[in-house]
Design an enzyme around this catalytic site. Sequence first.
Site, short mmCIF file in Angstrom:
data_model
loop_
_atom_site.label_atom_id
_atom_site.label_comp_id
_atom_site.label_asym_id
_atom_site.label_seq_id
_atom_site.Cartn_x
_atom_site.Cartn_y
_atom_site.Cartn_z
N ILE A 189 4.49 10.49 8.20
CA ILE A 189 4.32 11.52 7.15
C ILE A 189 2.85 11.91 7.05
O ILE A 189 2.00 11.05 6.90
CB ILE A 189 4.73 10.99 5.76
CG1 ILE A 189 6.12 10.39 5.78
CG2 ILE A 189 4.64 12.08 4.71
CD1 ILE A 189 6.49 9.71 4.48
N LYS B 147 -1.35 -0.01 1.63
CA LYS B 147 -1.23 1.45 1.75
C LYS B 147 -1.67 2.16 0.46
O LYS B 147 -2.36 3.17 0.52
CB LYS B 147 0.22 1.82 2.11
CG LYS B 147 0.58 1.37 3.54
CD LYS B 147 2.07 1.48 3.78
CE LYS B 147 2.44 1.12 5.22
NZ LYS B 147 3.90 0.93 5.39
N GLY C 150 12.86 -2.36 14.42
CA GLY C 150 11.42 -2.20 14.65
C GLY C 150 10.66 -1.69 13.44
O GLY C 150 9.54 -1.20 13.57
N ASP D 272 2.38 -5.04 2.27
CA ASP D 272 2.18 -3.85 3.10
C ASP D 272 2.00 -2.61 2.23
O ASP D 272 1.06 -1.82 2.44
CB ASP D 272 3.41 -3.70 4.03
CG ASP D 272 3.37 -2.46 4.86
OD1 ASP D 272 2.58 -2.41 5.81
OD2 ASP D 272 4.12 -1.50 4.55
N GLY E 297 3.70 6.05 7.85
CA GLY E 297 4.16 6.26 9.23
C GLY E 297 3.85 7.67 9.70
O GLY E 297 2.70 8.09 9.75
N GLU F 205 7.36 -5.74 9.51
CA GLU F 205 6.13 -6.38 9.97
C GLU F 205 6.49 -7.69 10.68
O GLU F 205 7.59 -8.23 10.49
CB GLU F 205 5.23 -6.70 8.78
CG GLU F 205 4.76 -5.48 8.01
CD GLU F 205 3.94 -4.53 8.86
OE1 GLU F 205 2.92 -4.95 9.42
OE2 GLU F 205 4.33 -3.37 8.98
N VAL G 184 -0.68 5.01 6.65
CA VAL G 184 0.13 5.14 5.43
C VAL G 184 1.28 6.11 5.68
O VAL G 184 1.06 7.22 6.16
CB VAL G 184 -0.72 5.68 4.24
CG1 VAL G 184 0.13 5.82 2.99
CG2 VAL G 184 -1.92 4.78 3.98
N1 HSE Z 1 6.68 -2.57 8.02
C1 HSE Z 1 6.23 -1.26 7.69
C2 HSE Z 1 7.33 -0.59 6.89
C3 HSE Z 1 5.91 -0.49 8.93
O1 HSE Z 1 8.43 -1.13 6.84
O2 HSE Z 1 7.08 0.44 6.30
C4 HSE Z 1 5.15 0.76 8.70
O3 HSE Z 1 3.89 0.53 8.13
#
Ligand code: HSE
Length: 402
Positions: free
Chosen positions: A131, A200, A182, A196, A129, A185, A127
């Site tokens: 942080i 989370k 990058g 997504d 990234g 998803e 959750v």
């Molecule tokens: N695709 C996700 C995002 C990656 O854009 O936040 C990180 O979980």
Amino acid sequence: MIHVAVLGYGTVGSGVVEVIEGNKALVNKRALTELNIKYILDLMDFPGDPYENKVVHDVNVILDDPEVSIVCETMGGVRAAYEFTKKALLKGKSVCTSNKEMVAKYGPEMLQLAKENNCNYLFEASVGGGIPIIRPINEALTAEKLEAITGILNGTTNYILTKMQNEGAKFEDVLKQAQDLGYAELHPEADIEGFDACRKIAILSSLMVGKTVNYEDIYTEGITKITADDFVYAKAMGKSIKLLAMSKALENGTLAMVSPCMIDASSPLYMVQDVFNAVLVRGNMLGDAMFYGKGAGKLATASAVVADVIECARNMDTTLPIFWDAEVEKLVDIADVERAFFVRAKAADKAAVLAAFGGAEVVEVAGRDDFALVTSVMKEKDFAAKYEALGDKVITRIRIEA
Ligand code: HSE
């Protein structure tokens, strides 16, 4: 020395190797021992890669090696990841993961397995990234009764909405940029349809209530209907549009939902731009605390995985307490939740739309053939009935989050 295996040498997995190697001296110091990447599991070979000799294709090489005590699961998906995680935990190997699908779906099962086998299942990177949010909830905020968590939890959609707001950019073009960077998803609908963010907030909600909030039970709406026209009105109203993932302890139960919302410039979430994520946590003693940072991307996410590896290394043979029971938390039906709504409609239909939403505040922008209004606070189901009855007289509606 502690031997580590990385499952999946994609964006996050290669980032994990880069963080461990790039920050070697301080990582080892803080892990209180040397960390050695012994294996990298992937279907492919990586000729020319500095770690190519660590690559294996058979997970059993890792599972059967008693020297490996920490496994980083950076594969994604829930098929092979489930099998490998389970087998690793059963062998007493700690697992650190960035895989939110796995955590949202199998979190309590994996935590129980970790407990039974004297190891850890840690998921800071799942959750937000890079942080820190999972460990703060589990460790720093343990004196609090958490009353609400409101997050911008998807970097790709926040990136898209920011570009639409600031540059009037087209949805598809910005999505392509996010993919190239990058952030996105594999399947873009996971980001843009809110799935997504849903996984989370399911994880955060579960930690908030200490029970399982099933992601399937969470009302989820993505950003595909948001247009540059909506941002024109948001700007005129001093607001922004963000994809919010919310969890709230209401009097009659827990509300969890994902939806684009208009938020006011006074909200701490208003200034969260581009790929950045933020999680606003409200505790009953603390009040508000916000956690902000890069919510997607290789090194940010990998940094959180490696922090979990360090935590595992410091706690070998100890299972760290994480309060998340398998018992399912029943969620409040959003139809009964009250809020105000932004409605945009054709100027020609103004009389009919205003008649339906009596007492609404009208918003007009010069030179346009549409207009907008903000309804009074009403139940979702009452709003939906009026909105549907208007049919094609209304163009769009967006929830307003106070
Ligand atoms: N695709 C996700 C995002 C990656 O854009 O936040 C990180 O979980």
